[in-house]
Design an enzyme around this catalytic site. Structure first.
Site, PDB file in Angstrom:
ATOM      1  N   GLY A 117      13.289  27.373  -1.902  1.00  0.00           N
ATOM      2  CA  GLY A 117      12.461  27.716  -3.051  1.00  0.00           C
ATOM      3  C   GLY A 117      11.007  27.819  -2.657  1.00  0.00           C
ATOM      4  O   GLY A 117      10.577  27.299  -1.623  1.00  0.00           O
TER       5      GLY A 117
ATOM      6  N   GLY B 276       6.977  27.699  -4.554  1.00  0.00           N
ATOM      7  CA  GLY B 276       6.109  27.543  -5.709  1.00  0.00           C
ATOM      8  C   GLY B 276       4.699  27.996  -5.369  1.00  0.00           C
ATOM      9  O   GLY B 276       4.467  28.658  -4.358  1.00  0.00           O
ATOM     10  N   GLY B 277       3.767  27.619  -6.213  1.00  0.00           N
ATOM     11  CA  GLY B 277       2.394  28.046  -6.007  1.00  0.00           C
ATOM     12  C   GLY B 277       1.727  27.399  -4.811  1.00  0.00           C
ATOM     13  O   GLY B 277       0.771  27.957  -4.245  1.00  0.00           O
TER      14      GLY B 277
ATOM     15  N   LYS C 112       9.264  20.780   3.412  1.00  0.00           N
ATOM     16  CA  LYS C 112       8.297  21.438   2.536  1.00  0.00           C
ATOM     17  C   LYS C 112       7.062  21.804   3.338  1.00  0.00           C
ATOM     18  O   LYS C 112       6.476  20.964   4.030  1.00  0.00           O
ATOM     19  CB  LYS C 112       7.916  20.536   1.363  1.00  0.00           C
ATOM     20  CG  LYS C 112       7.022  21.240   0.334  1.00  0.00           C
ATOM     21  CD  LYS C 112       6.836  20.409  -0.917  1.00  0.00           C
ATOM     22  CE  LYS C 112       5.992  21.139  -1.954  1.00  0.00           C
ATOM     23  NZ  LYS C 112       5.817  20.348  -3.194  1.00  0.00           N
TER      24      LYS C 112
ATOM     25  N   ASP D  26       4.738  17.059 -13.535  1.00  0.00           N
ATOM     26  CA  ASP D  26       5.581  18.252 -13.424  1.00  0.00           C
ATOM     27  C   ASP D  26       7.057  17.886 -13.526  1.00  0.00           C
ATOM     28  O   ASP D  26       7.892  18.426 -12.795  1.00  0.00           O
ATOM     29  CB  ASP D  26       5.304  18.971 -12.099  1.00  0.00           C
ATOM     30  CG  ASP D  26       5.728  20.440 -12.148  1.00  0.00           C
ATOM     31  OD1 ASP D  26       5.917  20.981 -13.264  1.00  0.00           O
ATOM     32  OD2 ASP D  26       5.859  21.055 -11.079  1.00  0.00           O
TER      33      ASP D  26
END
Length: 363
Positions: free
Chosen positions: A22, A24-25, A44, A158
């Protein structure tokens, strides 16, 4: 090219990239193999997709301008802090950190790979959860947030179904601390980076960037919204639209106790919202500042908005409030009756006839 390609290795061959999980920003998450132990891990990588670029030949991350470089460096430091925060957290329902390192002009941290996928993926594939199953996961994440709030002074900011993964035993694990904030002993934020928001899950104060002071109620709202999604299969209407008057619709099939939990945790106003994640951990109905919650609008099978009654516990409390009030009035009347009929009245004041009190009680 933004993400690393399959079969690329990191840390001198310690980790081999398999595929992207995945993006994200602020980062890209990969499935990788830790070759020495022959186990799958999640890695990550710090990579701001709107500001960063990558050299295809060297795989090095870079910024297109000086102004971007300053912003990237600010968030890079926050990314490292995120990894360090996660490394010191110890809770069965919070993802752990295995390794942290710098390479390719950026930063990486390594986590266990959880095979169960996210709760969002699970609901999208299998449909809505039963109340019992949904509350099981929500209570597990609530226990993680309670630990963060009370022992670590951290707010996640979040919490959402996509950031809750299932491990091989079917337990929920909270991930992605990219926009979390630490607070000092006085409740003031220790970093000044803006906080993002996820539509439908973020409370109104995150849209207003009103997170300077330690406020667990923001995570309470997000977890209430997550519970809503698990039970309805869709994200709730955003806090901004709700503040403008759009109703939050709930299924008639839900028990009143679960409706009360969603209602208490998803108040628009921070002052009226449940003050801690205990709203998910304790059984029964919950009041805000000792007051009965306002019934929430729900929808019947035809989509018609219907006002739901308060739960039985609140009804019982309301009954006893009125009963005690009436009893006190009766006691005052009896005392007045005794005072005026047994010599306590003044000569110039009219006497209250006994019959009038008899008539009162007969009524």
């Amino acid at each position: 090219m933004q993400h690393l390609q399959p079969n690329i290795t990191l840390q001198g061959g310690k980790y081999r990239i398999e595929r992207v999980l995945g993006q994200g920003g602020f980062g890209i998450t990969y499935l990788a193999t830790q070759l020495s132990l022959q186990r799958q891990v999640a890695i990550k990588e710090f990579f701001m997709k709107d500001f960063c670029s990558r050299d295809e030949s060297t795989r090095t991350m870079s910024a297109p301008s000086t102004g971007s470089s300053k912003l990237i460096e600010q968030y890079r430091k926050k990314f490292i802090k995120e990894a360090r925060n996660l490394a010191r957290l110890s809770h069965p329902h919070i993802i752990s950190v295995i390794d942290v390192f710098e390479e390719n002009g950026t930063v990486y941290y390594v986590m266990p790979y959880l095979i169960g996928g996210s709760l969002q993926d699970y609901v999208n594939t299998h449909g809505t959860l039963s109340e019992q199953e949904a509350m099981k996961y929500v209570k597990q994440i609530a226990s993680a947030l309670k630990y963060m709030h009370e022992e670590q002074h951290i707010c996640h900011y979040d919490v959402k179904p996509a950031n809750i993964l299932l491990d091989d035993k079917g337990n929920a694990v909270l991930i992605d601390f990219g926009i979390s904030k630490n607070y000092d002993a006085s409740g003031q934020e220790t970093t000044t980076t803006p906080v993002g928001m996820s539509e439908g899950y973020a409370p109104i104060e995150q849209y207003q960037q009103n997170v300077e002071e330690f406020s667990p109620v923001s995570d309470v709202y997000a977890l209430g919204s997550t519970l809503y999604f698990l039970l309805h299969g869709k994200r709730p209407v955003s806090a901004v639209h709700r503040a403008s008057g759009t109703a939050l619709l709930m299924s008639k099939q839900l028990s009143q106790g679960v409706k009360d939990i969603i209602n208490a945790s998803m108040k628009i106003s921070k002052r009226e919202r449940a003050k801690s994640v205990d709203v998910f951990l304790k059984e029964g109905c919950f009041s805000i500042h000792g007051q009965d919650p306002v019934p929430i609008s729900t929808a019947d099978d035809e989509g018609t908005i219907v006002e739901q009654p308060l739960c039985e516990e609140f009804n019982r409390l309301s009954f006893w409030k009125y009963a005690i009030g009436i009893l006190l009035i009766i006691i005052v009347l009896i005392i007045g009756y005794i005072y005026y009929t047994k010599g306590g009245s003044q000569p110039d004041k009219p006497q209250v006839e006994k019959a009038s009190y008899q008539d009162y009680f007969e009524k």
